[in-house]
Design an enzyme around this catalytic site. Structure first.
Site, PDB file in Angstrom:
ATOM      1  N   GLU A 166       0.804  -1.233   0.000  1.00 49.90           N
ATOM      2  CA  GLU A 166       0.000   0.000   0.000  1.00 49.90           C
ATOM      3  C   GLU A 166       0.836   1.282   0.000  1.00 49.90           C
ATOM      4  OE1 GLU A 166      -2.806  -0.179   3.211  1.00 49.90           O
ATOM      5  OE2 GLU A 166      -3.896  -1.821   2.297  1.00 49.90           O
ATOM      6  N   GLU A 353      -5.805  -8.576   1.311  1.00 56.66           N
ATOM      7  CA  GLU A 353      -6.314  -8.175   2.635  1.00 56.66           C
ATOM      8  C   GLU A 353      -7.792  -7.839   2.520  1.00 56.66           C
ATOM      9  OE1 GLU A 353      -4.319  -5.053   4.822  1.00 56.66           O
ATOM     10  OE2 GLU A 353      -2.337  -5.838   4.314  1.00 56.66           O
TER      11      GLU A 353
HETATM   12  C1  BGC Z   1      -2.526  -2.547   6.109  1.00 54.48           C
HETATM   13  C2  BGC Z   1      -2.456  -3.315   7.401  1.00 54.48           C
HETATM   14  C3  BGC Z   1      -3.484  -2.757   8.368  1.00 54.48           C
HETATM   15  C4  BGC Z   1      -4.856  -2.951   7.785  1.00 54.48           C
HETATM   16  C5  BGC Z   1      -5.989  -2.439   8.659  1.00 54.48           C
HETATM   17  C6  BGC Z   1      -3.921  -2.230   5.654  1.00 54.48           C
HETATM   18  O1  BGC Z   1      -3.951  -0.905   5.266  1.00 54.48           O
HETATM   19  O2  BGC Z   1      -1.784  -3.197   5.117  1.00 54.48           O
HETATM   20  O3  BGC Z   1      -1.167  -3.222   7.893  1.00 54.48           O
HETATM   21  O4  BGC Z   1      -3.395  -3.313   9.635  1.00 54.48           O
HETATM   22  O5  BGC Z   1      -4.949  -2.280   6.556  1.00 54.48           O
HETATM   23  O6  BGC Z   1      -5.866  -1.086   8.891  1.00 54.48           O
END
Ligand code: BGC
Length: 446
Positions: A166, A353
């Site tokens: 990101e 994610e």
């Molecule tokens: C990031 C993580 C973070 C998650 C929740 C993403 O932006 O890669 O490191 O914990 O979102 O905020």
């Protein structure tokens, strides 16, 4: 909906990142990174917390991998702490640091779990920040040295690699808004950092790919659906502007579409940092793009934010369903983004994610936490991923954020994303109800 509906070859995994879970902040020769420094500053992290011990994955990785296996996941995404293996960022190598990742990788393989490595998940060695960090164009060489070391040491057993996590978040929150490490609030530093991150991804991809043609390289981007709060022209303008900055500042250059922001006031400064040939160099062809999708944001025009020209109207104010961080729960967003990435020409989309934050703490009885909202979140998002797949869009995998509760950056430990609970007092792990839900879903034991 069953896991088999996604096809035999769909990748099911869980994601983590080094700084958020490892702890052992100065053990076995690791030197500090920018988050070790940032967490020492006053009022930067909720409740003054730090990740000196985090979830102590450094000493508990075996249990975490066993839990991952028990829940039926076949893929594990983790990142390398740069200053653990190269304490000064470049130069001298820390063998003990390398040995730790060898142990993690070997354990994965022993359990028949495929390791996926993110090279950079925001924890730049402090020694490199002293030289300007991402705002120094030399980062391109520093990163390349680090990346090649990782491939040389782990590439015989690790096939899947992600270069940066990101970039809009670590450059925007870190160099412009001062919310993340290194805590700068500087438009020039932000624009330089963003430009260097773009170059860094593309140039390292090329040098890695030429040496390791059989490995699969990707990078990850955070994608948020941005909608105007209403159809008033200035709010529509603000939404379009924020959309380009948040979502396309990195995607467009790599796809050969250049910077989408050059016509915006003050963004034209970017041109000052671009050298001849940069635009062409930024074009690159990743084997996959890691899409990290959580929410939708609504924005309105903001007179008092001259650079961004926009303000968020938070989900709690709008009265819509949201997580513990106030992020709207809007499952269609994941479908919409997969479709947009496909339309942009991306051939392999990996959801690296997607997850839900609550603040349910482990109980003394060590009973599974009843995190029904998280189950609902994953269930609804998976349905949208399946819909996208059935519509013919190239989505190839889904990684839960996150395997375990961890240090949520500026939010400290108050927001928990794990499907396994961690008691941060004694590092005890307990699989949550959502973890068992995943087990039933993946192993079909329901
Ligand atoms: C990031 C993580 C973070 C998650 C929740 C993403 O932006 O890669 O490191 O914990 O979102 O905020």
């Amino acid at each position: 909906m069953e896991a088999s509906d996604f096809g035999e070859r769909f990748f099911w995994g869980a994601s983590t990142s080094a700084y958020q879970i490892e702890g052992a902040c100065n053990e076995d020769g690791k030197d500090p990174n920018i988050w070790d420094d940032f967490t020492k500053k006053k009022s930067k992290i909720k409740n003054g917390e730090n990740a000196n011990h985090a979830a102590d994955f450094y000493h508990n990785y075996e249990e975490d991998l066993l839990n991952l296996k028990e829940m039926g996941f076949k893929h594990f995404r983790f990142s390398i702490s740069w200053s653990r293996i190269l304490p000064q960022g470049i130069g001298e190598i820390n063998e003990k640091g390398l040995a730790f990742y060898q142990r993690v990788i070997n354990k994965c393989l022993e359990l028949e779990i495929e390791p996926w490595i993110t090279l950079y998940h925001w924890d730049l060695p402090s020694a490199l920040q002293e030289k300007g960090g991402w705002a120094n164009r030399k980062i391109i060489d520093w990163f390349d040295e680090f990346a090649h070391l990782c491939l040389a040491c782990f590439g015989d057993r690790v096939k899947y690699w992600m270069l940066l996590n990101e970039p809009i978040v670590f450059t925007g929150a870190g160099y412009l808004l001062g919310l993340h490490a290194p805590g700068l609030k500087s438009i020039p530093a932000f624009l330089k950092a963003a430009h260097h991150a773009n170059l860094c991804m593309a140039l390292s991809l090329k040098s890695l790919k030429s040496k390791y043609p059989k490995h699969k390289f990707g990078t990850t981007v955070s994608l948020t659906q941005i909608d105007p709060i209403n159809q008033l022209p200035w709010n529509v303008y603000a939404a379009k502007r924020i959309d380009k900055i948040l979502n396309y500042l990195f995607l467009y250059p790599m796809m050969g579409k250049g910077y989408p922001v050059l016509s915006f006031k003050r963004f034209s400064l970017l041109k000052k940092y671009m050298k001849a040939g940069d635009l062409e160099h930024m074009v690159c062809n990743f084997d996959f793009i890691g899409a990290q999708i959580y929410t939708r944001q609504k924005v309105k025009f903001g007179l008092f934010s001259p650079f961004l020209n926009a303000r968020l109207v938070e989900a709690p104010i709008r009265g819509v369903r949201h997580n513990a961080l106030g992020w709207e729960v809007k499952p269609q967003v994941i479908y919409n983004w997969i479709k947009k990435l496909h339309q942009l020409g991306i051939k392999n989309i990996m959801i690296t994610e997607n997850g839900y934050a609550d603040n349910l703490e482990p109980n003394a009885a060590e009973l599974p936490i009843e995190d029904d909202e998280r189950i609902r979140y994953h269930n609804l998002h998976l349905r949208q991923v399946l819909r996208a797949k059935k519509d013919g869009f190239p989505v190839k995998g889904y990684f839960v954020w996150s395997l375990i509760d961890n240090f949520e950056w500026a939010e400290g430990y108050s927001a928990r994303f794990g499907i396994v609970a961690v008691d941060f007092k004694n590092f005890r792990r307990t699989i949550k109800k959502s973890g068992f839900w995943w087990r039933d879903f993946l192993l079909g034991t329901a």
